[in-house]
Scaffold this active site. Structure first.
Site, PDB file in Angstrom:
ATOM      1  N   GLY A 190       0.840  -1.198   0.000  1.00 23.32           N
ATOM      2  CA  GLY A 190       0.000   0.000   0.000  1.00 23.32           C
ATOM      3  C   GLY A 190       0.866   1.235   0.000  1.00 23.32           C
ATOM      4  O   GLY A 190       2.029   1.186   0.404  1.00 23.32           O
ATOM      5  N   GLN A 207       2.975   9.908   1.505  1.00 25.18           N
ATOM      6  CA  GLN A 207       4.263   9.208   1.483  1.00 25.18           C
ATOM      7  C   GLN A 207       5.103   9.579   0.265  1.00 25.18           C
ATOM      8  O   GLN A 207       6.305   9.308   0.225  1.00 25.18           O
ATOM      9  CB  GLN A 207       4.046   7.691   1.489  1.00 25.18           C
ATOM     10  CG  GLN A 207       3.481   7.167   2.788  1.00 25.18           C
ATOM     11  CD  GLN A 207       3.370   5.660   2.755  1.00 25.18           C
ATOM     12  OE1 GLN A 207       2.403   5.108   2.260  1.00 25.18           O
ATOM     13  NE2 GLN A 207       4.377   4.972   3.272  1.00 25.18           N
ATOM     14  N   CYS A 218       6.421  -0.198   7.168  1.00 29.75           N
ATOM     15  CA  CYS A 218       6.001   0.986   6.418  1.00 29.75           C
ATOM     16  C   CYS A 218       7.176   1.502   5.601  1.00 29.75           C
ATOM     17  O   CYS A 218       8.293   1.589   6.109  1.00 29.75           O
ATOM     18  CB  CYS A 218       5.534   2.057   7.405  1.00 29.75           C
ATOM     19  SG  CYS A 218       4.993   3.563   6.598  1.00 29.75           S
ATOM     20  N   LEU A 219       6.907   1.834   4.339  1.00 34.27           N
ATOM     21  CA  LEU A 219       7.968   2.345   3.466  1.00 34.27           C
ATOM     22  C   LEU A 219       8.513   3.678   3.984  1.00 34.27           C
ATOM     23  O   LEU A 219       9.618   4.065   3.650  1.00 34.27           O
ATOM     24  CB  LEU A 219       7.441   2.511   2.033  1.00 34.27           C
ATOM     25  CG  LEU A 219       7.017   1.200   1.349  1.00 34.27           C
ATOM     26  CD1 LEU A 219       6.328   1.490   0.028  1.00 34.27           C
ATOM     27  CD2 LEU A 219       8.219   0.295   1.135  1.00 34.27           C
ATOM     28  N   HIS A 225      -4.025   1.001   7.630  1.00 34.10           N
ATOM     29  CA  HIS A 225      -2.673   1.568   7.704  1.00 34.10           C
ATOM     30  C   HIS A 225      -2.569   2.786   6.771  1.00 34.10           C
ATOM     31  O   HIS A 225      -2.031   3.824   7.150  1.00 34.10           O
ATOM     32  CB  HIS A 225      -1.661   0.476   7.322  1.00 34.10           C
ATOM     33  CG  HIS A 225      -0.227   0.920   7.286  1.00 34.10           C
ATOM     34  ND1 HIS A 225       0.732   0.429   8.152  1.00 34.10           N
ATOM     35  CD2 HIS A 225       0.422   1.804   6.485  1.00 34.10           C
ATOM     36  CE1 HIS A 225       1.895   1.006   7.884  1.00 34.10           C
ATOM     37  NE2 HIS A 225       1.734   1.838   6.870  1.00 34.10           N
ATOM     38  N   GLU A 226      -3.127   2.648   5.556  1.00 34.50           N
ATOM     39  CA  GLU A 226      -3.020   3.749   4.577  1.00 34.50           C
ATOM     40  C   GLU A 226      -3.905   4.934   4.966  1.00 34.50           C
ATOM     41  O   GLU A 226      -3.509   6.091   4.789  1.00 34.50           O
ATOM     42  CB  GLU A 226      -3.364   3.249   3.169  1.00 34.50           C
ATOM     43  CG  GLU A 226      -2.454   2.145   2.638  1.00 34.50           C
ATOM     44  CD  GLU A 226      -0.967   2.430   2.814  1.00 34.50           C
ATOM     45  OE1 GLU A 226      -0.546   3.595   2.738  1.00 34.50           O
ATOM     46  OE2 GLU A 226      -0.217   1.469   3.068  1.00 34.50           O
ATOM     47  N   HIS A 247      -2.259   7.130   7.349  1.00 31.01           N
ATOM     48  CA  HIS A 247      -1.315   8.066   6.722  1.00 31.01           C
ATOM     49  C   HIS A 247      -2.016   9.367   6.337  1.00 31.01           C
ATOM     50  O   HIS A 247      -1.440  10.450   6.433  1.00 31.01           O
ATOM     51  CB  HIS A 247      -0.697   7.454   5.459  1.00 31.01           C
ATOM     52  CG  HIS A 247       0.504   6.601   5.715  1.00 31.01           C
ATOM     53  ND1 HIS A 247       1.635   7.063   6.352  1.00 31.01           N
ATOM     54  CD2 HIS A 247       0.768   5.302   5.416  1.00 31.01           C
ATOM     55  CE1 HIS A 247       2.543   6.086   6.433  1.00 31.01           C
ATOM     56  NE2 HIS A 247       2.031   5.003   5.877  1.00 31.01           N
TER      57      HIS A 247
HETATM   58 ZN    ZN Z   1       2.941   3.190   5.783  1.00 29.13          ZN
END
Ligand code: ZN
Length: 178
Positions: A46, A51, A93-94, A135-136, A139
């Site tokens: 995701g 991000q 997480c990226l 999770h997204e 963000h």
């Molecule tokens: Zn993330």
């Protein structure tokens, strides 16, 4: 399509509440395509617009690695309208590279969103996809998964990440991790 730079903690764009999308145009659709490409290359399951440095309420998710019925979803202005149960999942997480932790979230969610053309879509899921979407959406509200950890652990991780960021010359220009 193009690969986008992934912003990492503590970049301020990750900590602010993103604005709703009001225009469903080619610019939005290009952003979503580029986000999807960036997500697959990273690789991740995701990616949210903040991000990649864009403070808009748009996410891409593809949970098919763990959920065979899943596929690429581009969700704009997503909102959780129902949630129940509890599920614990190992998350990473990226934007928080090199760190994973178990996070508890509702197991079953219903989400209302728009697709890239502004058409309403409803997602009802109680699989791994539910975790990814939550999770997204976090963000979009300036919340990273480490905020769900206990305070001691969270503060330790934040300290480490800030130190890491200071040691890098230009964290914003950090290359996408392949
Ligand atoms: Zn993330």
């Amino acid at each position: 399509m193009a690969l986008l730079d992934i912003y990492t903690y503590p970049d301020p764009v990750l900590l602010q509440v993103a604005k709703p999308v009001t225009t469903f145009d080619d610019t939005l659709r290009r952003l979503l395509d580029d986000m999807a490409e960036t997500m697959y290359v990273a690789p991740g399951v995701g990616l949210a617009a903040p991000q990649v440095g864009v403070s808009l309420r748009a996410i891409v998710v593809d949970a098919s690695t763990r959920d065979p019925n899943s596929h690429l979803l581009k969700l704009v202005n997503p909102e959780i309208i129902f949630s129940e149960g509890r599920s614990v999942c190992e998350e990473g997480c990226l934007s928080v590279p090199g760190y994973t932790a178990e996070v508890a979230r509702p197991a079953h969610i219903r989400v209302e969103a728009r697709d890239e053309y502004g058409k309403p879509v409803t997602i009802d899921t109680d699989t791994f996809l539910a975790t990814v979407i939550q999770h997204e959406i976090d963000h979009l509200n300036g919340i990273l998964f480490i905020e769900h950890l206990g305070r001691l652990r969270r503060d330790l991780v934040k300290k480490k990440l800030k130190k890491q960021a200071r040691q890098e010359k230009s964290p914003k220009k950090k290359a996408v991790v392949a």
